[in-house]
Design a protein around this motif. Structure first.
Motif, PDB file in Angstrom:
ATOM      1  N   LEU A   1       0.826  -1.211   0.000  1.00  0.00           N
ATOM      2  CA  LEU A   1       0.000   0.000   0.000  1.00  0.00           C
ATOM      3  C   LEU A   1       0.859   1.259   0.000  1.00  0.00           C
ATOM      4  CD1 LEU A   1      -2.981  -0.756   2.382  1.00  0.00           C
ATOM      5  CD2 LEU A   1      -3.036  -0.331  -0.060  1.00  0.00           C
ATOM      6  N   LEU A   2       2.016   1.190   0.655  1.00  0.00           N
ATOM      7  CA  LEU A   2       2.933   2.324   0.655  1.00  0.00           C
ATOM      8  C   LEU A   2       3.417   2.633  -0.756  1.00  0.00           C
ATOM      9  CD1 LEU A   2       4.544   4.263   2.562  1.00  0.00           C
ATOM     10  CD2 LEU A   2       6.368   2.571   2.477  1.00  0.00           C
ATOM     11  N   CYS A   3       3.494   1.629  -1.602  1.00  0.00           N
ATOM     12  CA  CYS A   3       3.891   1.828  -3.005  1.00  0.00           C
ATOM     13  C   CYS A   3       2.691   2.180  -3.890  1.00  0.00           C
ATOM     14  CB  CYS A   3       4.570   0.577  -3.534  1.00  0.00           C
ATOM     15  SG  CYS A   3       6.101   0.180  -2.686  1.00  0.00           S
ATOM     16  N   VAL A   4       1.518   1.678  -3.542  1.00  0.00           N
ATOM     17  CA  VAL A   4       0.324   1.911  -4.360  1.00  0.00           C
ATOM     18  C   VAL A   4      -0.159   3.360  -4.260  1.00  0.00           C
ATOM     19  CG1 VAL A   4      -2.144   1.353  -4.532  1.00  0.00           C
ATOM     20  CG2 VAL A   4      -0.450  -0.473  -4.405  1.00  0.00           C
ATOM     21  N   LEU A   5      -0.126   3.931  -3.069  1.00  0.00           N
ATOM     22  CA  LEU A   5      -0.633   5.294  -2.882  1.00  0.00           C
ATOM     23  C   LEU A   5       0.120   6.321  -3.727  1.00  0.00           C
ATOM     24  CD1 LEU A   5      -1.575   5.349   0.896  1.00  0.00           C
ATOM     25  CD2 LEU A   5      -3.086   5.588  -1.057  1.00  0.00           C
ATOM     26  N   PRO A   6       1.446   6.351  -3.719  1.00  0.00           N
ATOM     27  CA  PRO A   6       2.109   7.315  -4.605  1.00  0.00           C
ATOM     28  C   PRO A   6       1.893   6.999  -6.087  1.00  0.00           C
ATOM     29  CG  PRO A   6       3.629   6.555  -2.923  1.00  0.00           C
ATOM     30  CD  PRO A   6       2.391   5.723  -2.810  1.00  0.00           C
ATOM     31  N   ALA A   7       1.770   5.719  -6.412  1.00  0.00           N
ATOM     32  CA  ALA A   7       1.528   5.358  -7.812  1.00  0.00           C
ATOM     33  C   ALA A   7       0.181   5.890  -8.273  1.00  0.00           C
ATOM     34  CB  ALA A   7       1.589   3.840  -7.990  1.00  0.00           C
ATOM     35  N   LEU A   8      -0.831   5.833  -7.419  1.00  0.00           N
ATOM     36  CA  LEU A   8      -2.136   6.400  -7.769  1.00  0.00           C
ATOM     37  C   LEU A   8      -2.052   7.904  -7.935  1.00  0.00           C
ATOM     38  CD1 LEU A   8      -4.579   4.406  -5.475  1.00  0.00           C
ATOM     39  CD2 LEU A   8      -4.399   4.261  -7.952  1.00  0.00           C
ATOM     40  N   GLY A   9      -1.187   8.546  -7.168  1.00  0.00           N
ATOM     41  CA  GLY A   9      -1.046   9.987  -7.263  1.00  0.00           C
ATOM     42  C   GLY A   9      -0.296  10.442  -8.509  1.00  0.00           C
ATOM     43  N   GLN A  10       0.467   9.559  -9.124  1.00  0.00           N
ATOM     44  CA  GLN A  10       1.247   9.928 -10.300  1.00  0.00           C
ATOM     45  C   GLN A  10       0.448   9.858 -11.587  1.00  0.00           C
ATOM     46  OE1 GLN A  10       4.386  11.097 -10.340  1.00  0.00           O
ATOM     47  NE2 GLN A  10       4.287  11.058  -8.115  1.00  0.00           N
ATOM     48  N   VAL A  11      -0.672   9.164 -11.582  1.00  0.00           N
ATOM     49  CA  VAL A  11      -1.491   9.007 -12.785  1.00  0.00           C
ATOM     50  C   VAL A  11      -2.385  10.225 -12.923  1.00  0.00           C
ATOM     51  CG1 VAL A  11      -3.197   7.574 -13.945  1.00  0.00           C
ATOM     52  CG2 VAL A  11      -1.455   6.508 -12.526  1.00  0.00           C
ATOM     53  N   ASP A  12      -2.189  10.996 -13.978  1.00  0.00           N
ATOM     54  CA  ASP A  12      -3.026  12.176 -14.167  1.00  0.00           C
ATOM     55  C   ASP A  12      -4.112  11.896 -15.206  1.00  0.00           C
ATOM     56  OD1 ASP A  12      -1.321  12.003 -16.257  1.00  0.00           O
ATOM     57  OD2 ASP A  12      -0.821  14.118 -16.353  1.00  0.00           O
ATOM     58  N   ALA A  13      -5.091  12.750 -15.273  1.00  0.00           N
ATOM     59  CA  ALA A  13      -6.233  12.557 -16.155  1.00  0.00           C
ATOM     60  C   ALA A  13      -5.879  12.775 -17.609  1.00  0.00           C
ATOM     61  CB  ALA A  13      -7.354  13.493 -15.761  1.00  0.00           C
TER      62      ALA A  13
END
Length: 66
Positions: free
Chosen positions: A54-66
Motif C-alpha cells: 500500500l505504501l507503493c500503491v498510494l504514490p503510484a495512484l497519485g502519479q497518474v493524471d487525467a
C-alpha cells in the motif's frame, strides 16, 4: 504534464478511500492478528508486507493524471 504542472488526478477519490479506509483497517487488523494466540506469526509476516504494498500503491495512484 506541461510546465511541471500536474493535471487533475484520475484516481484521486480512490487514493483518498485507500488512505482513509483501507490503511487504518489493515494496520489495526495486523496488530490484532499479531496478538491473536493462533496464527500470529503468519499475520506478523503478511500484514507489514501488505502495508508495504500500500505504501507503493498510494504514490503510484497519485502519479497518474487525467
Amino acid at each position: 504534464m506541461q510546465d511541471g504542472v500536474v493535471g487533475p488526478l484520475r484516481y484521486g477519490d480512490v487514493q483518498v478511500v485507500v488512505a482513509r479506509g483501507v490503511v487504518p483497517v489493515m494496520a489495526l487488523g495486523t496488530v490484532g492478528g499479531m496478538l491473536h494466540p493462533r496464527g500470529g506469526a503468519r499475520v506478523a509476516a503478511i500484514g507489514p508486507a501488505l502495508l508495504g504494498v500500500l505504501l507503493c500503491v498510494l504514490p503510484a495512484l497519485g502519479q497518474v493524471d487525467a
